[in-house]
Write a protein that holds these residues in place. Structure first.
Motif, PDB file in Angstrom:
ATOM      1  N   MET A   1       0.843  -1.212   0.000  1.00 53.62           N
ATOM      2  CA  MET A   1       0.000   0.000   0.000  1.00 53.62           C
ATOM      3  C   MET A   1       0.871   1.252   0.000  1.00 53.62           C
ATOM      4  N   SER A   2       0.474   2.245  -0.780  1.00 55.04           N
ATOM      5  CA  SER A   2       1.242   3.496  -0.809  1.00 55.04           C
ATOM      6  C   SER A   2       0.762   4.436   0.292  1.00 55.04           C
ATOM      7  N   ILE A   3       1.585   5.441   0.586  1.00 54.29           N
ATOM      8  CA  ILE A   3       1.209   6.442   1.581  1.00 54.29           C
ATOM      9  C   ILE A   3      -0.103   7.109   1.179  1.00 54.29           C
ATOM     10  N   ALA A   4      -0.211   7.431  -0.119  1.00 54.76           N
ATOM     11  CA  ALA A   4      -1.431   8.093  -0.604  1.00 54.76           C
ATOM     12  C   ALA A   4      -2.660   7.218  -0.366  1.00 54.76           C
TER      13      ALA A   4
ATOM     14  N   SER B   1       2.569   5.014  11.890  1.00 59.00           N
ATOM     15  CA  SER B   1       3.006   3.818  11.152  1.00 59.00           C
ATOM     16  C   SER B   1       1.940   3.268  10.202  1.00 59.00           C
ATOM     17  N   HIS B   2       0.700   3.440  10.522  1.00 54.21           N
ATOM     18  CA  HIS B   2      -0.381   2.958   9.668  1.00 54.21           C
ATOM     19  C   HIS B   2      -0.422   3.717   8.328  1.00 54.21           C
ATOM     20  N   ILE B   3       0.168   4.917   8.312  1.00 59.03           N
ATOM     21  CA  ILE B   3       0.248   5.694   7.069  1.00 59.03           C
ATOM     22  C   ILE B   3       1.612   5.514   6.406  1.00 59.03           C
ATOM     23  N   PHE B   4       2.669   5.704   7.199  1.00 57.04           N
ATOM     24  CA  PHE B   4       4.024   5.799   6.625  1.00 57.04           C
ATOM     25  C   PHE B   4       4.825   4.503   6.719  1.00 57.04           C
ATOM     26  N   GLY B   5       4.269   3.499   7.355  1.00 59.61           N
ATOM     27  CA  GLY B   5       5.036   2.274   7.594  1.00 59.61           C
ATOM     28  C   GLY B   5       5.782   2.369   8.910  1.00 59.61           C
ATOM     29  N   ASN B   6       6.398   1.273   9.309  1.00 56.50           N
ATOM     30  CA  ASN B   6       7.086   1.264  10.600  1.00 56.50           C
ATOM     31  C   ASN B   6       8.262   2.226  10.612  1.00 56.50           C
ATOM     32  N   ARG B   7       8.528   2.790  11.799  1.00 53.05           N
ATOM     33  CA  ARG B   7       9.699   3.646  11.941  1.00 53.05           C
ATOM     34  C   ARG B   7      10.918   2.781  12.240  1.00 53.05           C
TER      35      ARG B   7
ATOM     36  N   THR C   1     -11.470   8.009   4.449  1.00 51.66           N
ATOM     37  CA  THR C   1     -12.807   7.500   4.140  1.00 51.66           C
ATOM     38  C   THR C   1     -13.455   6.946   5.395  1.00 51.66           C
ATOM     39  N   GLU C   2     -12.612   6.275   6.187  1.00 50.52           N
ATOM     40  CA  GLU C   2     -13.101   5.658   7.416  1.00 50.52           C
ATOM     41  C   GLU C   2     -13.588   6.699   8.429  1.00 50.52           C
ATOM     42  N   ILE C   3     -12.870   7.824   8.524  1.00 47.79           N
ATOM     43  CA  ILE C   3     -13.162   8.743   9.631  1.00 47.79           C
ATOM     44  C   ILE C   3     -13.878  10.020   9.221  1.00 47.79           C
ATOM     45  N   ASN C   4     -13.898  10.368   7.949  1.00 46.79           N
ATOM     46  CA  ASN C   4     -14.482  11.644   7.546  1.00 46.79           C
ATOM     47  C   ASN C   4     -15.946  11.797   7.921  1.00 46.79           C
ATOM     48  N   SER C   5     -16.698  10.726   7.708  1.00 48.59           N
ATOM     49  CA  SER C   5     -18.134  10.798   7.916  1.00 48.59           C
ATOM     50  C   SER C   5     -18.466  11.102   9.374  1.00 48.59           C
ATOM     51  N   ILE C   6     -17.519  10.836  10.280  1.00 46.01           N
ATOM     52  CA  ILE C   6     -17.816  11.072  11.690  1.00 46.01           C
ATOM     53  C   ILE C   6     -17.060  12.267  12.240  1.00 46.01           C
ATOM     54  N   ASN C   7     -16.478  13.066  11.323  1.00 46.99           N
ATOM     55  CA  ASN C   7     -15.913  14.342  11.760  1.00 46.99           C
ATOM     56  C   ASN C   7     -14.722  14.231  12.700  1.00 46.99           C
ATOM     57  N   VAL C   8     -13.911  13.210  12.517  1.00 48.41           N
ATOM     58  CA  VAL C   8     -12.697  13.063  13.314  1.00 48.41           C
ATOM     59  C   VAL C   8     -11.522  13.563  12.483  1.00 48.41           C
ATOM     60  N   LYS C   9     -10.644  14.344  13.126  1.00 50.58           N
ATOM     61  CA  LYS C   9      -9.506  14.913  12.406  1.00 50.58           C
ATOM     62  C   LYS C   9      -8.327  13.936  12.390  1.00 50.58           C
ATOM     63  N   LEU C  10      -7.666  13.860  11.247  1.00 52.25           N
ATOM     64  CA  LEU C  10      -6.515  12.969  11.117  1.00 52.25           C
ATOM     65  C   LEU C  10      -5.210  13.767  11.181  1.00 52.25           C
ATOM     66  N   ILE C  11      -4.371  13.445  12.168  1.00 51.81           N
ATOM     67  CA  ILE C  11      -3.017  13.983  12.213  1.00 51.81           C
ATOM     68  C   ILE C  11      -2.091  12.910  11.657  1.00 51.81           C
ATOM     69  N   ALA C  12      -1.377  13.225  10.590  1.00 51.01           N
ATOM     70  CA  ALA C  12      -0.402  12.283  10.045  1.00 51.01           C
ATOM     71  C   ALA C  12       0.902  12.455  10.822  1.00 51.01           C
ATOM     72  N   VAL C  13       1.240  11.439  11.610  1.00 48.63           N
ATOM     73  CA  VAL C  13       2.431  11.536  12.464  1.00 48.63           C
ATOM     74  C   VAL C  13       3.664  11.121  11.660  1.00 48.63           C
ATOM     75  N   SER C  14       4.474  12.130  11.328  1.00 52.51           N
ATOM     76  CA  SER C  14       5.546  11.938  10.346  1.00 52.51           C
ATOM     77  C   SER C  14       6.941  11.923  10.958  1.00 52.51           C
ATOM     78  N   LYS C  15       7.023  11.808  12.282  1.00 54.65           N
ATOM     79  CA  LYS C  15       8.335  11.790  12.951  1.00 54.65           C
ATOM     80  C   LYS C  15       9.259  10.740  12.342  1.00 54.65           C
TER      81      LYS C  15
END
Ligand SMILES: *Cc1c(COP(=O)(O)O)cnc(C)c1O
Length: 226
Positions: free
Chosen positions: A1-4, A215-221, A12-26
């Motif tokens: 799976m790609s980052i995009a 990690s769910h977005i960018f893969g394991n650190r 898609t999973e969270i938009n309908s319920i108005n939850v904000k997504l922070i992409a943790v890029s450390k």
């Protein structure tokens, strides 16, 4: 799976319920952040000031930067001019410094109080009593350049669903009490930042409004940074 794709799926999973997504890029390189950016992501979370400032300086200016890790008072000045939200306020001393630097930048800096909910000794955060003490203090009431918009918590690093659920429920319940006692007529106090890659679904079920996902977005650190 790609980052995009990862970004799109979570959105898609969270938009309908108005939850904000922070992409943790450390620890991740700018190229990874740009891939997320190109997929529409505009909020990124970092846990170290130096890394955050470097990324802020080199990436597009319409990114909202969130600090999610422990913040030392002597580093507040580097992020005060631009930071969108500090998730990790864990002392009145730190809040005072943020207020001072906010004044210098002529800003009102949005903050969350980090509340200790985990069953572990190593995590930072205020106890329930300490948070109440902070909010009741005369010092806090005089601060003009900070804006407390909610609470943040990190659950225990465990796979026990019942324990995670319990910890998130505790934070939500505490949030309700704090809202009622200190922010009753303040519409800006509305955020509960809880949930990471391994537990965000459970956190959302328990009332999270902001999830911090790395990690769910960018893969394991490559190395552990907490
Ligand atoms: C690293 C980190 C996250 C993201 O962790 P993942 O398990 O990679 O999603 C969330 N919150 C805080 C405070 C972190 O330090």
């Amino acid at each position: 799976m790609s980052i995009a794709n990862n970004i799109k799926n979570i959105k898609t999973e969270i938009n309908s319920i108005n939850v904000k997504l922070i992409a943790v890029s450390k620890t991740k390189p700018n190229s990874d952040l740009l891939e997320a950016y190109q997929a529409g992501q505009r909020i990124f979370g970092e846990n170290q000031v130096q890394e955050l400032v470097e990324k802020y300086n080199t990436l597009p200016k319409d990114i909202e930067w969130h600090l999610i890790g422990h913040l030392q008072t002597n580093k507040v000045k580097y992020i005060a001019p631009f930071i969108s939200l500090i998730h990790s306020v864990d002392s009145i001393k730190l809040l005072k410094e943020i207020n001072k630097e906010g004044a210098k930048s002529n800003r009102k800096i949005n903050c969350l109080l980090q509340i200790y909910i985990a069953d572990e000794e190593t995590k930072y955060g205020l106890g329930f009593d300490e948070a109440i003490e902070l909010l009741s203090s005369a010092e806090y009431k005089e601060m003009q350049n900070i804006n407390i918009v909610g609470l943040m918590g990190i659950a225990t690093n465990t796979e026990k669903q019942s324990q995670l659920k319990e910890e998130f429920y505790e934070l939500k319940t505490f949030f309700k009490g704090i809202k009622e006692s200190f922010f009753k007529n303040n519409d800006e106090f509305k955020e509960i930042s809880m949930g990471m890659s391994s537990d965000y679904k459970l956190a959302i079920e328990q009332g999270s409004t902001i999830v911090r996902i790395g990690s769910h977005i960018f893969g394991n650190r490559d190395y552990k940074t907490e």
